[in-house]
Design a protein around this motif. Structure first.
Motif, PDB file in Angstrom:
ATOM      1  N   GLY A  90     -82.298  18.399  -7.550  1.00  0.00           N
ATOM      2  CA  GLY A  90     -82.941  18.364  -6.029  1.00  0.00           C
ATOM      3  C   GLY A  90     -81.881  18.973  -4.957  1.00  0.00           C
ATOM      4  N   PRO A  91     -82.375  18.705  -3.720  1.00  0.00           N
ATOM      5  CA  PRO A  91     -83.251  17.594  -3.313  1.00  0.00           C
ATOM      6  C   PRO A  91     -84.542  17.842  -3.488  1.00  0.00           C
ATOM      7  CG  PRO A  91     -82.261  18.684  -1.454  1.00  0.00           C
ATOM      8  CD  PRO A  91     -81.599  19.323  -2.573  1.00  0.00           C
ATOM      9  N   VAL A  92     -85.007  19.070  -3.403  1.00  0.00           N
ATOM     10  CA  VAL A  92     -86.357  19.336  -3.231  1.00  0.00           C
ATOM     11  C   VAL A  92     -87.237  19.659  -4.650  1.00  0.00           C
ATOM     12  CG1 VAL A  92     -87.943  21.129  -2.333  1.00  0.00           C
ATOM     13  CG2 VAL A  92     -86.178  20.394  -0.834  1.00  0.00           C
ATOM     14  N   LEU A  93     -88.212  19.242  -4.671  1.00  0.00           N
ATOM     15  CA  LEU A  93     -89.064  19.510  -5.912  1.00  0.00           C
ATOM     16  C   LEU A  93     -90.241  20.137  -5.610  1.00  0.00           C
ATOM     17  CD1 LEU A  93     -89.971  19.453  -8.741  1.00  0.00           C
ATOM     18  CD2 LEU A  93     -91.037  17.403  -8.518  1.00  0.00           C
ATOM     19  N   ILE A 139     -86.797  23.476  -9.215  1.00  0.00           N
ATOM     20  CA  ILE A 139     -85.901  22.418  -8.629  1.00  0.00           C
ATOM     21  C   ILE A 139     -84.431  23.149  -8.846  1.00  0.00           C
ATOM     22  CG2 ILE A 139     -85.849  20.906 -10.816  1.00  0.00           C
ATOM     23  CD1 ILE A 139     -85.949  18.573  -9.014  1.00  0.00           C
ATOM     24  N   LEU A 140     -83.488  22.634  -8.151  1.00  0.00           N
ATOM     25  CA  LEU A 140     -82.163  22.994  -8.318  1.00  0.00           C
ATOM     26  C   LEU A 140     -81.344  22.115  -8.870  1.00  0.00           C
ATOM     27  CD1 LEU A 140     -79.565  24.598  -7.103  1.00  0.00           C
ATOM     28  CD2 LEU A 140     -79.671  23.152  -5.182  1.00  0.00           C
ATOM     29  N   CYS A 141     -80.776  22.526 -10.120  1.00  0.00           N
ATOM     30  CA  CYS A 141     -79.903  21.677 -10.929  1.00  0.00           C
ATOM     31  C   CYS A 141     -78.536  22.239 -11.184  1.00  0.00           C
ATOM     32  CB  CYS A 141     -80.596  21.953 -12.275  1.00  0.00           C
ATOM     33  SG  CYS A 141     -82.298  21.173 -12.178  1.00  0.00           S
ATOM     34  N   ASN A 142     -77.631  21.423 -11.482  1.00  0.00           N
ATOM     35  CA  ASN A 142     -76.257  21.514 -11.842  1.00  0.00           C
ATOM     36  C   ASN A 142     -75.956  21.012 -13.321  1.00  0.00           C
ATOM     37  OD1 ASN A 142     -73.579  22.216 -12.004  1.00  0.00           O
ATOM     38  ND2 ASN A 142     -72.853  20.918  -9.992  1.00  0.00           N
ATOM     39  N   ASP A 143     -75.871  22.226 -14.150  1.00  0.00           N
ATOM     40  CA  ASP A 143     -75.500  21.504 -15.443  1.00  0.00           C
ATOM     41  C   ASP A 143     -73.914  21.507 -15.724  1.00  0.00           C
ATOM     42  OD1 ASP A 143     -75.556  21.398 -18.354  1.00  0.00           O
ATOM     43  OD2 ASP A 143     -75.750  23.549 -18.586  1.00  0.00           O
ATOM     44  N   VAL A 144     -73.726  20.379 -15.152  1.00  0.00           N
ATOM     45  CA  VAL A 144     -72.150  19.925 -15.310  1.00  0.00           C
ATOM     46  C   VAL A 144     -72.002  19.770 -16.638  1.00  0.00           C
ATOM     47  CG1 VAL A 144     -70.284  18.452 -14.575  1.00  0.00           C
ATOM     48  CG2 VAL A 144     -72.374  18.917 -13.146  1.00  0.00           C
ATOM     49  N   SER A 145     -70.761  20.322 -17.097  1.00  0.00           N
ATOM     50  CA  SER A 145     -70.234  20.386 -18.555  1.00  0.00           C
ATOM     51  C   SER A 145     -68.867  19.840 -18.677  1.00  0.00           C
ATOM     52  CB  SER A 145     -70.453  21.986 -19.007  1.00  0.00           C
ATOM     53  OG  SER A 145     -71.547  22.409 -18.893  1.00  0.00           O
ATOM     54  N   ALA A 146     -68.503  19.212 -19.771  1.00  0.00           N
ATOM     55  CA  ALA A 146     -67.088  18.907 -20.356  1.00  0.00           C
ATOM     56  C   ALA A 146     -66.711  19.861 -21.280  1.00  0.00           C
ATOM     57  CB  ALA A 146     -67.048  17.305 -20.534  1.00  0.00           C
ATOM     58  N   ARG A 147     -66.077  21.002 -20.969  1.00  0.00           N
ATOM     59  CA  ARG A 147     -65.813  21.982 -22.043  1.00  0.00           C
ATOM     60  C   ARG A 147     -65.176  21.342 -23.051  1.00  0.00           C
ATOM     61  NH1 ARG A 147     -69.949  25.335 -20.474  1.00  0.00           N
ATOM     62  NH2 ARG A 147     -69.709  25.868 -18.199  1.00  0.00           N
ATOM     63  N   ASP A 148     -64.082  20.624 -22.780  1.00  0.00           N
ATOM     64  CA  ASP A 148     -63.132  20.043 -24.157  1.00  0.00           C
ATOM     65  C   ASP A 148     -63.983  19.173 -24.933  1.00  0.00           C
ATOM     66  OD1 ASP A 148     -63.377  18.363 -21.979  1.00  0.00           O
ATOM     67  OD2 ASP A 148     -61.505  17.880 -21.773  1.00  0.00           O
ATOM     68  N   GLU A 149     -65.136  18.524 -24.708  1.00  0.00           N
ATOM     69  CA  GLU A 149     -65.963  17.948 -25.475  1.00  0.00           C
ATOM     70  C   GLU A 149     -67.048  18.877 -26.084  1.00  0.00           C
ATOM     71  OE1 GLU A 149     -66.052  15.054 -26.580  1.00  0.00           O
ATOM     72  OE2 GLU A 149     -64.871  13.704 -25.144  1.00  0.00           O
TER      73      GLU A 149
END
Length: 325
Positions: A192-195, A160-170
């Motif tokens: 997603g959208p596809v698994l 599956i396609l993922c986006n590991d979004v990150s708050a770098r200041d935290e």
């Protein structure tokens, strides 16, 4: 070949349904289970039942809203610095083969749909992206286990396609680092959208998938999973040394170079010299980062994709807009 599983709603039907995606057409899947783990179990252990549940009619994918194929009742593990290009830009060792396998945990409540808005938390100034391949387990991994290329297919059932979004200041602004918080805000993991449910012949393809991320139409990240430092089988083996994984759990395998967070001596010193002063350290780190890079702002548009070079495995496209929470 495996099959592309999606979860969607239409204007007429607001209750999410499962479907099988082929090209641009979705065939409804008459399976009532909500959790992807249960749908995967039917696919792998009751294949005739799964195939019989695929409807004859089809819906154009442009007419639906895609939802996350991953249920939030799972464990969400992630890896850091698992591409040499990302290790190099982070200022880490130039000998990636000697690097320790870096793991962290991401709250499953961060999971959202592939086209949902990404909400920048109040007070966050250093919002960043990370395109990644996610591996979804089809079998429990309980206790220390040696995983190899030969038995990897017994454990990995989905890609599956993922986006590991990150708050770098935290993430870096706290004295002992706040990776869990910085990675876990709501909407910080579009999936997603596809698994894609793999068959045995697909296993080799895990090592040859192209990842790409665009920010406002400009390519920022581009790589192939053959560049992974720690292979999927090694990573599962390493996780099994300290934690149990269950069917349905997901492991994000790391991001390539091209993220927005910058690394330099000045930035490192902003943390080191203010290690015991949380407020000052965060202010210095944030100022140094903003001087070196422009982070995600409301209105920015991300587009992510992940597929095999021949296009036979296609995990779809994510389109997200950044908004303030």
């Amino acid at each position: 070949m495996g099959i592309s599983l999606v979860k969607y709603t239409t204007v007429a039907e607001l209750e999410p349904k499962w479907g099988v995606l082929s090209e641009q057409a979705i065939q409804p899947l008459n399976i009532q289970q909500n959790h992807h783990r249960d749908v995967m179990a039917i696919y792998y252990h009751q294949r005739a039942k799964f195939d019989a549940a695929i409807g004859d009619n089809s819906i154009d994918s442009s007419e639906v809203k895609f939802h996350s194929p991953l249920n939030k009742q799972i464990q969400l593990f992630a890896q850091g610095l698992n591409y040499a290009s990302h290790r190099n830009e982070s200022g880490s060792s130039n000998k990636p083969q000697d690097a320790q396998n870096l793991f962290f945990y991401k709250s499953p409540s961060s999971i959202c749909g592939p086209n949902d808005d990404i909400l920048r938390p109040r007070g966050c100034e250093l919002l960043d992206y990370e395109v990644e391949l996610g591996l979804v387990l089809k079998k429990d991994l309980l206790g220390e286990t040696q995983i190899s290329k030969q038995n990897l297919g017994q454990y990995i059932g989905g890609l599956i396609l993922c986006n590991d979004v990150s708050a770098r200041d935290e993430q870096f602004g706290a004295s002992i680092l706040q990776w869990f918080k910085g990675k876990s805000f709501r909407t910080f993991c579009p999936v997603g959208p596809v698994l894609y449910l793999i068959d045995e012949q697909d296993i080799a393809q895990i090592y040859n998938l192209d990842l790409q991320l665009k920010l406002n139409g400009e390519v920022k990240q581009q790589a192939n999973t053959k560049e992974l430092i720690h292979s999927p089988e090694k990573s599962l083996t390493d996780i099994s040394e300290f934690a149990d994984l269950n069917a349905g759990d997901c492991v994000l395998t790391g991001t390539p170079g091209g993220v927005l967070v910058a690394h330099s001596l000045k930035i490192a010193l902003s943390v080191l010299f203010n290690f015991a002063n949380d407020k000052k350290r965060r202010a210095k780190f944030t100022a140094a980062q903003k001087a070196a890079s422009t982070f995600l702002q409301p209105g920015d548009k991300l587009q992510l994709c992940l597929k095999s070079p021949d296009g036979k495995i296609n995990l779809g496209i994510q389109n997200n807009v950044i908004k303030d929470a």
